[in-house]
Write an enzyme that holds these catalytic residues in place. Structure first.
Site, PDB file in Angstrom:
ATOM      1  N   THR A  12      -5.084  -6.395  -3.108  1.00 32.10           N
ATOM      2  CA  THR A  12      -4.720  -5.122  -3.682  1.00 32.10           C
ATOM      3  C   THR A  12      -5.115  -3.930  -2.844  1.00 32.10           C
ATOM      4  O   THR A  12      -6.266  -3.771  -2.454  1.00 32.10           O
ATOM      5  CB  THR A  12      -5.313  -4.905  -5.094  1.00 32.10           C
ATOM      6  OG1 THR A  12      -4.986  -6.001  -5.910  1.00 32.10           O
ATOM      7  CG2 THR A  12      -4.794  -3.641  -5.718  1.00 32.10           C
ATOM      8  N   LYS A  44       1.327  -4.327  -9.106  1.00 36.57           N
ATOM      9  CA  LYS A  44       0.063  -3.746  -9.556  1.00 36.57           C
ATOM     10  C   LYS A  44       0.163  -2.260  -9.879  1.00 36.57           C
ATOM     11  O   LYS A  44      -0.835  -1.586 -10.056  1.00 36.57           O
ATOM     12  CB  LYS A  44      -0.993  -3.966  -8.488  1.00 36.57           C
ATOM     13  CG  LYS A  44      -1.153  -5.434  -8.122  1.00 36.57           C
ATOM     14  CD  LYS A  44      -1.965  -5.582  -6.866  1.00 36.57           C
ATOM     15  CE  LYS A  44      -1.713  -6.915  -6.227  1.00 36.57           C
ATOM     16  NZ  LYS A  44      -2.232  -6.986  -4.881  1.00 36.57           N
ATOM     17  N   GLY A  58      -1.993   2.439 -11.332  1.00 35.07           N
ATOM     18  CA  GLY A  58      -2.159   1.372 -10.354  1.00 35.07           C
ATOM     19  C   GLY A  58      -3.515   0.748 -10.585  1.00 35.07           C
ATOM     20  O   GLY A  58      -4.474   1.453 -10.927  1.00 35.07           O
ATOM     21  N   SER A 137      -9.008  -3.573  -1.903  1.00 37.94           N
ATOM     22  CA  SER A 137      -9.503  -4.135  -0.644  1.00 37.94           C
ATOM     23  C   SER A 137      -9.114  -3.305   0.571  1.00 37.94           C
ATOM     24  O   SER A 137      -9.894  -3.122   1.492  1.00 37.94           O
ATOM     25  CB  SER A 137      -8.983  -5.560  -0.457  1.00 37.94           C
ATOM     26  OG  SER A 137      -9.427  -6.382  -1.497  1.00 37.94           O
ATOM     27  N   CYS A 171      -5.569  -4.390   7.345  1.00 38.11           N
ATOM     28  CA  CYS A 171      -6.302  -5.168   6.346  1.00 38.11           C
ATOM     29  C   CYS A 171      -5.589  -6.484   6.070  1.00 38.11           C
ATOM     30  O   CYS A 171      -4.426  -6.479   5.661  1.00 38.11           O
ATOM     31  CB  CYS A 171      -6.430  -4.363   5.052  1.00 38.11           C
ATOM     32  SG  CYS A 171      -7.295  -5.247   3.732  1.00 38.11           S
ATOM     33  N   THR A 174      -3.917  -6.971   2.520  1.00 38.28           N
ATOM     34  CA  THR A 174      -2.866  -6.024   2.138  1.00 38.28           C
ATOM     35  C   THR A 174      -1.576  -6.448   2.813  1.00 38.28           C
ATOM     36  O   THR A 174      -1.584  -6.798   3.993  1.00 38.28           O
ATOM     37  CB  THR A 174      -3.248  -4.601   2.581  1.00 38.28           C
ATOM     38  OG1 THR A 174      -4.514  -4.255   2.034  1.00 38.28           O
ATOM     39  CG2 THR A 174      -2.201  -3.575   2.154  1.00 38.28           C
TER      40      THR A 174
END
Length: 184
Positions: A12, A44, A58, A137, A171, A174
């Site tokens: 996320t 999300k 979110g 994250s 990331c 992601t």
């Protein structure tokens, strides 16, 4: 999320950008366990219509926990239509003080197209500086990218999409499968 309960669960990135009279909330679709992507198309970011007022939320963290919080937020907004700040503060109070809610592991970004709030289980209701907020994250990567892009000529959606693409490049938790909601 706590590593004791869910070791290795990651995922996320949620980003909110306010610019030019619009607020955009973008979320990626990745859920990972350790080094494995369990799902790449999770949704999300949700649009709610409590009392006929559009609100976009979110969430990062446990999906079941987030949905419990979304239901509570919706009830708060129905009892105080158009009062997003009040609803978020009331939710944060309940979240912190209620024995059941206290154990929920999620974070929320909430907007009505005018205000943006980050709501946490620690009782925080934070208004972002610089018209950008991010959680999850990859939140810090998306936040840094969006802050830098605010100096560009991009509109709110352009900033959000480009910042999320940058976060996805950096990331490993992601991805580029975005859900984007626009208010304003």
């Amino acid at each position: 999320m706590s590593d004791e309960k869910f070791p290795g669960w990651h995922g996320t990135t949620i980003l909110a950008v306010r610019r030019g009279g619009k607020v955009v909330v973008a979320g990626d679709g990745q859920v990972s366990v350790g080094q494995t992507v369990m799902k790449g198309t999770a949704r999300k970011v949700r649009r709610l219509k409590p009392g006929g007022h559009d609100v976009v939320v979110g969430f990062a963290g446990s999906t079941a926990d987030a949905f419990t919080l979304l239901e509570r937020l919706e009830k708060k907004l129905e009892s105080a239509p158009g009062q997003l700040a009040r609803a978020c503060v009331d939710l944060a109070k309940d979240w912190r003080m209620d024995k059941y809610l206290r154990n929920l592991e999620a974070m929320l970004i909430v907007t009505d197209g005018r205000d943006i709030f980050v709501v946490t289980g620690a009782g925080d209701v934070l208004e972002p500086e610089h018209d950008v907020a991010a959680i999850g994250s990859g939140g810090n990567y998306a936040l840094a990218a969006a802050r830098g892009l605010m100096a560009s000529d991009l509109d709110a959606e352009g900033v959000a999409r480009k910042a999320m693409a940058i976060a996805a490049d950096i990331c490993v938790y992601t991805n580029g499968n975005l859900t984007v909601e626009v208010l304003g």
